[in-house]
Every structure is written in C-alpha cells, then in structure tokens.
Design a protein around this motif. Structure first.
Motif, mmCIF file in Angstrom:
data_model
loop_
_atom_site.group_PDB
_atom_site.id
_atom_site.type_symbol
_atom_site.label_atom_id
_atom_site.label_comp_id
_atom_site.label_asym_id
_atom_site.label_seq_id
_atom_site.Cartn_x
_atom_site.Cartn_y
_atom_site.Cartn_z
ATOM 1 N N ILE A 122 36.189 51.096 44.850
ATOM 2 C CA ILE A 122 36.955 50.354 45.856
ATOM 3 C C ILE A 122 38.213 49.772 45.219
ATOM 4 O O ILE A 122 39.306 49.843 45.768
ATOM 5 C CB ILE A 122 36.088 49.228 46.471
ATOM 6 C CG1 ILE A 122 34.899 49.833 47.207
ATOM 7 C CG2 ILE A 122 36.915 48.363 47.416
ATOM 8 C CD1 ILE A 122 33.890 48.819 47.690
ATOM 9 N N ARG A 181 43.598 49.045 44.997
ATOM 10 C CA ARG A 181 44.643 48.546 44.082
ATOM 11 C C ARG A 181 44.836 49.505 42.927
ATOM 12 O O ARG A 181 44.496 49.203 41.798
ATOM 13 C CB ARG A 181 44.250 47.165 43.544
ATOM 14 C CG ARG A 181 44.409 46.062 44.546
ATOM 15 C CD ARG A 181 44.057 44.733 43.927
ATOM 16 N NE ARG A 181 42.645 44.658 43.590
ATOM 17 C CZ ARG A 181 41.729 44.299 44.464
ATOM 18 N NH1 ARG A 181 42.050 43.968 45.673
ATOM 19 N NH2 ARG A 181 40.469 44.271 44.120
ATOM 20 N N ALA A 197 38.366 49.555 55.659
ATOM 21 C CA ALA A 197 39.216 48.370 55.510
ATOM 22 C C ALA A 197 40.080 48.203 56.751
ATOM 23 O O ALA A 197 40.254 47.100 57.270
ATOM 24 C CB ALA A 197 40.095 48.505 54.268
ATOM 25 N N LYS A 198 40.604 49.313 57.234
ATOM 26 C CA LYS A 198 41.505 49.258 58.376
ATOM 27 C C LYS A 198 40.742 48.833 59.638
ATOM 28 O O LYS A 198 41.183 47.971 60.389
ATOM 29 C CB LYS A 198 42.098 50.655 58.559
ATOM 30 C CG LYS A 198 43.413 50.667 59.285
ATOM 31 C CD LYS A 198 44.012 52.060 59.222
ATOM 32 C CE LYS A 198 44.889 52.290 60.439
ATOM 33 N NZ LYS A 198 45.209 53.696 60.622
ATOM 34 N N GLY A 211 39.479 45.338 60.023
ATOM 35 C CA GLY A 211 40.542 44.333 60.110
ATOM 36 C C GLY A 211 41.326 44.394 61.396
ATOM 37 O O GLY A 211 42.445 43.919 61.476
ATOM 38 N N ILE A 219 57.979 28.688 54.270
ATOM 39 C CA ILE A 219 57.935 30.038 53.709
ATOM 40 C C ILE A 219 59.217 30.314 52.948
ATOM 41 O O ILE A 219 59.219 30.798 51.828
ATOM 42 C CB ILE A 219 57.726 31.075 54.823
ATOM 43 C CG1 ILE A 219 56.321 30.912 55.386
ATOM 44 C CG2 ILE A 219 57.908 32.484 54.295
ATOM 45 C CD1 ILE A 219 56.109 31.624 56.683
ATOM 46 N N VAL A 266 59.346 28.293 49.649
ATOM 47 C CA VAL A 266 58.416 28.791 48.644
ATOM 48 C C VAL A 266 58.940 30.077 48.038
ATOM 49 O O VAL A 266 58.953 30.250 46.824
ATOM 50 C CB VAL A 266 57.009 29.007 49.248
ATOM 51 C CG1 VAL A 266 56.185 29.878 48.332
ATOM 52 C CG2 VAL A 266 56.333 27.665 49.439
ATOM 53 N N GLN A 323 48.899 37.515 41.503
ATOM 54 C CA GLN A 323 48.051 37.038 42.585
ATOM 55 C C GLN A 323 48.517 37.589 43.907
ATOM 56 O O GLN A 323 47.725 37.985 44.740
ATOM 57 C CB GLN A 323 48.114 35.516 42.632
ATOM 58 C CG GLN A 323 47.374 34.883 41.486
ATOM 59 C CD GLN A 323 46.262 34.001 41.987
ATOM 60 O OE1 GLN A 323 46.273 33.624 43.145
ATOM 61 N NE2 GLN A 323 45.308 33.694 41.146
ATOM 62 N N ASP A 324 49.822 37.623 44.022
ATOM 63 C CA ASP A 324 50.392 38.166 45.241
ATOM 64 C C ASP A 324 49.980 39.602 45.446
ATOM 65 O O ASP A 324 49.591 40.027 46.513
ATOM 66 C CB ASP A 324 51.918 38.110 45.145
ATOM 67 C CG ASP A 324 52.477 37.128 46.131
ATOM 68 O OD1 ASP A 324 51.741 36.173 46.410
ATOM 69 O OD2 ASP A 324 53.594 37.331 46.604
ATOM 70 N N LYS A 357 47.432 40.958 44.371
ATOM 71 C CA LYS A 357 46.012 41.022 44.694
ATOM 72 C C LYS A 357 45.766 40.801 46.177
ATOM 73 O O LYS A 357 44.962 41.482 46.784
ATOM 74 C CB LYS A 357 45.243 39.967 43.888
ATOM 75 C CG LYS A 357 44.790 40.486 42.547
ATOM 76 C CD LYS A 357 43.561 39.730 42.098
ATOM 77 C CE LYS A 357 42.408 40.678 41.895
ATOM 78 N NZ LYS A 357 41.202 40.043 41.464
ATOM 79 N N THR A 358 46.463 39.810 46.742
ATOM 80 C CA THR A 358 46.166 39.508 48.134
ATOM 81 C C THR A 358 46.858 40.487 49.081
ATOM 82 O O THR A 358 46.413 40.685 50.187
ATOM 83 C CB THR A 358 46.591 38.076 48.492
ATOM 84 O OG1 THR A 358 47.900 37.888 47.984
ATOM 85 C CG2 THR A 358 45.661 37.056 47.884
ATOM 86 N N LYS A 368 47.903 43.842 50.801
ATOM 87 C CA LYS A 368 47.191 45.087 51.043
ATOM 88 C C LYS A 368 47.969 46.262 50.471
ATOM 89 O O LYS A 368 49.174 46.327 50.554
ATOM 90 C CB LYS A 368 46.998 45.296 52.538
ATOM 91 C CG LYS A 368 45.936 44.382 53.107
ATOM 92 C CD LYS A 368 44.560 45.005 52.938
ATOM 93 C CE LYS A 368 43.440 44.010 53.135
ATOM 94 N NZ LYS A 368 43.208 43.063 52.073
#
Lengths: 380, 205
Positions: free
Chosen positions: A18, A23, A57-58, A61, A118, A121, A142-143, A145-146, A148
């Motif tokens: 996965i 990723r 996943a699709k 979601g 936004i 930041v 981290q970005d 990672k989150t 998609k």
C-alpha cells in the motif's frame, strides 16, 4: 491453498505494498521493481493489486461534503466558538436562532479567516524554505504524506493529456500509467511511469524533474522527451526532442545515493541531447545509446509533430494541437479561424503553447479537463 | 523574525494543537479546514443520515474549542484523536435516534442525502470510473464495519494499529474485517467481469 504472501489479496492488504502504491518514492520503487524482475510471473498480480488499492482509496473517499455542507458546518462551529467566548464555558443547548441571525456576517468572516490563515501559513512556509533548510523540510515531508498521490491510468484508446501543477504537460499513451503527488516538494518534481508518454517540462533549474520507470530514472531540468516504458518491452526507451536529459539506473544505488543524484542541480551520468536516444535494459540495467533515428510510422504523433507555424491559419494550428494532445478546442471559427500565426512552439508544455498562441491572438483561454475554450476578438 | 519562526512551525498538527490550547483561532481554523471533509467522509460510513454526520463533525470541533484548556498536551496524532471522537459522537447520536439503522438499508437503490456522490458520477463517465462505481456498489453491500475498516485503511491512510484504536477492537479484528471485505470483493468482481463482458457483446450486435 498454500499461503503465498504475494497472492492478490495478500498484496492488497500488505502495508508495504500500500505504501508503494500510495507514496511511490525512489526506494520503495526500487524494492518492488527488483521484486518484479525476480518474479516476472507476478507482474499481472501486482498490477491488479495496485488497481484495487487505488480503487479502494478512491471509492471509500467518495462521501465528502459538498461546499455547501462544509460552509454550513463551519458556520455552526464558528458561531458556537464565539458564543463560548462571550458566555461561560458550560453551555450545552444549541443556539440555532443565533446562528441564523448572524449567518451572513459569519459567512463572510469565516471565509475571510480561512483565506487569511491559509494564505499566511503558506507564505510563512515558503518564506521559511528560502531562509533556512532544516525545519521546513520536515514540514514538507509531512505535507507529502498527507497529500494524496494522484494516479492516472489511460485505459482509452487515445492519448491522454495530463497537466501537472507546475505547468508541465504529459501526453500519456493508451495503457500508460502515471503517478505523481500534487504536493509542493521543496527539492524536486517526481513522477512514476509505466507505459509510454511524451513529456514537456517547464524549466526550473532549482527543482529537477524526475521520472521513475522500472529502475530507470530520467532527470531533466526543463525540456521535452519521450519515454517508452511499456510492460511488454524488455527495454525502456528514452528519446529527447529538445534540451538535455540525463538518465541513470537506480538499481544499484541505495536511497541516499538516489537522493543525492536526484538533487544535484546539474545533469550528470549519461546525458542525451536533441534527437538522441537510449535503451535501458530492464533485465541487466544497462544503458545503450542508440544510433540515429529510425522513423517508425505512426509512432508517437506528438513526438514527431512539428509545431512550427509560418502564416498558418489558426484553425490549422488548433487542429494540430487537438490531435497531438487529444483535446477539444472551442473557439469562434468565424472571427478567429482565419487569422494567421507565426510561431515556433517546440518542446513547450501544452499550457505554454496555448499561452503563446493566445498572446499572438490577443485572446484568453480556459482549460477544463480536455476541453479548451478560447475567447478572443479575432485579428485585425 | 521571532514571530516568523514561531508561525512557520504551525504546519504540523501537533504544533497547531499546541496553539489551539493557547486559544489561537487561526490554528483551529486550519485544523478544521484540514480534517472536516475526511471526517465527514468517515462519518458517512457509520450512518447514512447526513444530518447526523454534519452535527457530529461540528460537535467534535466545537468540543475541541470549548475544552481547549483541558486538551491533552501530548497528542501523538491529532487526526487519530478527531476520528475517534467522531466515532463516539455518531454512536451517541444513533442511540438517540435509532431509526437511522433502518435508513442504512435503503442506500442500495438510492443514495439519499449525498449530493457529492451524484456529482462525481456525472463528471466521470469514462469506463475506469464506471468500473470504480461498480465496485462502489459492491462496497455498499458489505457489512458496515468492513467498509469502515477499508475507509480508514485505504482512504484515510491509518495504520492497522490506529484503526484498532479508533474502532475499539483488536488489531486482529481489523485485519479480519479487511480480509473478509477483500475476499468478497474479489468474488464479486469475477461476476462483474462476466456481466460486463456480456454487456459489451450485446453492445456489439
């Protein structure tokens, strides 16, 4: 039935698998490609498992709220936030009336707050990046990672144009698969390809563009080239149309070495320039330079396509674009169709080509999937 | 300069969390923006009543803000915390309105209260997404907890350990849910392939 850790169902639920599908990076890409090379009979299973993971996943979601629902939820939260501030903390009953009375104001305030936050930041994020190198890198990871990973699969029988966020364009041939992340990576732009595709990459020396395909990494700083990494072929072919491209095998490099090689701001290793071609053997990892071009008929329309226009009527220009990128261009044929254009548009990404044409015509364009609408007053 | 440094760190969930504890509205807004959609999506797997889901998502965030002074200092994963809180909220709400259990069975023919769904269907008419849609139909036939586990694993990208924590079951059960779902999906897919083949043939003649 014997237990096989690489059976379809096992792969779909394997954490490592996965991870690779969602990723892909240089190291897991290499690990799984090595696995595939050692177990060629598993190719189909791996492909099917990949498709399942993406579909799962699709599909799981699909129940996200509409814009209206999002607004409604935020309004409710916002109104309760300030209510809690004005009064004591112990309020339990919902204050529906209050929510409605202040609704319009809340809405404006909420959107303003959202946009401001936004914006600030991201400003700080970028600001940080240019100032120091350490902390923001973590944030960038981290970005990634989150965010998609986007998977595009061309299962039609026509080429498919994909616009990347940096403005580059990729024409993916039938059967091809391209995965990439829309996250802003500080150091490089990366995609993974199986199948055949033509790339036109926006120049950015600070951020090399890398394509991974079966153990081969193709690195460019901004140029146009074709990669044929079809599953059925033993070799991967890379052919350069404009600019310079470097290729290296990642099979014998560890993760750190790959990153070093990827991040170098110059092109090292085997470099190719205009009209040069190489073949990379999936089996041995050997890269061979190929001799002068052999014209294959019907091959890769877009690669052979010349975008050189000399007093060319616009309707012909658009027709050429439509065929090469498999898009539909709508424009006012009466007003604009017979304007003529002088331009040399070789190697530019789709958007840049459009921009150049629209500039010359004093027109504006809008892209919606593969529908392009051009609005202009026509030529004098 | 100091200001910049402090705010630049706001990117991570943990740091935002810390700032929420200090009463920073902006940090709270960012967390809301970051998670309310996926939370809503997850909530929709627990009940098909979208009003309950909306309320629950709101309540989770309102609670975070209201109780900000008492929030735990060391939250390892803010996302995990929010999901677990949402699940509790929805279960509480369902106890209050047990009727929703019945609504859950209606979803097969018509998906009420989910405009997002019909939108996506309209946009994607290509074969790939039609296949996806078909698998989605199959998903709607799976037991709720299996769908829940699949969502958390594949869409929300939680580890099996985290999913166990959210659902309040053992890791083994989570793996079981996923395994069962996958095997029935596979089984169904074979039927699907055959039926779509027949369909294509019909189209040819």
């Amino acid at each position: 039935m014997k237990h096989d850790p690489y059976a379809l169902t096992e792969l779909i639920r394997s954490d490592e698998f996965i991870e690779w599908v969602m990723r892909p990076d240089a190291s897991n890409e290499k690990r799984w490609q090595t696995f595939l090379e050692n177990n060629p009979d598993k190719k189909q299973t791996v492909e099917a498992a990949r498709e399942y993971v993406i579909l799962l996943a699709k599909d799981t979601g699909r129940d996200q709220p509409t814009k209206k629902q999002s607004d409604r939820m935020w309004n409710a939260v916002e109104s309760r936030m300030h209510e809690a501030e004005n009064e004591s903390l112990a309020i339990e009953e919902p204050a529906k009336g209050r929510m409605i009375s202040g609704w319009r104001w809340m809405r404006v305030a909420a959107s303003a707050a959202l946009i401001l936050s936004i914006g600030s930041v991201s400003y700080w994020f970028y600001y940080k990046q240019s100032v120091s190198g350490k902390a923001p890198n973590l944030a960038a990871m981290q970005d990634l990672k989150t965010d998609k990973i986007i998977q595009r699969h061309n299962d039609s029988d026509k080429p498919m144009m994909i616009l990347l966020t940096d403005g580059s364009s990729v024409v993916l041939q039938p059967g091809g698969r391209l995965s990439y992340s829309e996250a802003v990576n500080a150091k490089r732009r990366e995609v993974a390809l199986t199948g055949k595709a033509f790339f036109e990459i926006v120049k950015n020396k600070e951020k090399p563009f890398l394509v991974y395909s079966y153990g081969l990494a193709t690195k460019v700083l901004g140029t146009s080239f074709m990669i044929d990494a079809s599953e059925a072929n033993k070799d991967i072919r890379v052919e350069v149309k404009t600019g310079t491209v470097s290729v290296f095998s990642i099979n014998n490099l560890d993760k750190k070495e790959i990153e070093e090689e990827s991040d170098k701001q110059e092109l090292t290793g085997i470099t190719l320039s205009q009209d040069q071609r190489i073949a990379f053997s999936k089996e041995s990892g050997k890269i061979t330079k190929l001799s002068a071009q052999v014209l294959e008929t019907g091959d890769m329309d877009i690669l052979r396509q010349e975008f050189v226009f000399d007093e060319t009527p616009v309707h012909e220009v658009f027709r050429k674009m439509e065929i090469a990128y498999n898009v539909q261009i709508s424009y006012d044929k009466v007003q604009m169709g017979n304007c003529t254009l002088n331009a040399t548009l070789i190697g530019q990404p789709f958007k840049e080509k459009l921009e150049a044409i629209c500039n010359a015509l004093d027109a504006e364009y809008e892209i919606n999937d593969n529908l392009v609408s051009i609005v202009g007053k026509g030529c004098k | 300069m100091i200001n910049f440094d402090v705010l630049a760190g706001e990117k991570t969930d943990q740091q935002l969390w810390q700032r929420i504890r200090e009463g920073d509205e902006q940090a709270f807004t960012i967390i809301f923006e970051r998670y309310h959609r996926t939370l809503y999506n997850y909530g929709s797997k627990l009940t098909s009543n979208s009003a309950i889901v909306e309320d629950a998502v709101q309540d989770v965030f309102i609670d975070v803000w209201r109780l900000r002074n008492n929030l735990t200092d060391n939250v390892t994963s803010v996302k995990f915390y929010l999901y677990r809180a949402l699940r509790r909220r929805i279960h509480l709400a369902q106890d209050k309105f047990p009727v929703t259990e019945e609504i859950a069975f209606l979803t097969e023919n018509e998906t009420p209260a989910n405009p997002a769904n019909s939108e996506t269907i309209l946009i994607d008419v290509e074969s790939a997404s039609r296949r996806a849609k078909q698998i989605q139909n199959l998903l709607s036939q799976l037991p709720q907890r299996q769908v829940e586990a699949l969502t958390l694993r594949y869409f929300d990208d939680f580890s099996v350990e985290e999913i166990a924590g959210i659902m309040g079951v053992s890791e083994k059960s989570v793996r079981n849910f996923i395994y069962k779902a996958l095997t029935s999906l596979r089984h169904n897919r074979q039927i699907l392939i055959i039926s779509s083949l027949i369909f294509c043939l019909l189209g040819v003649f």
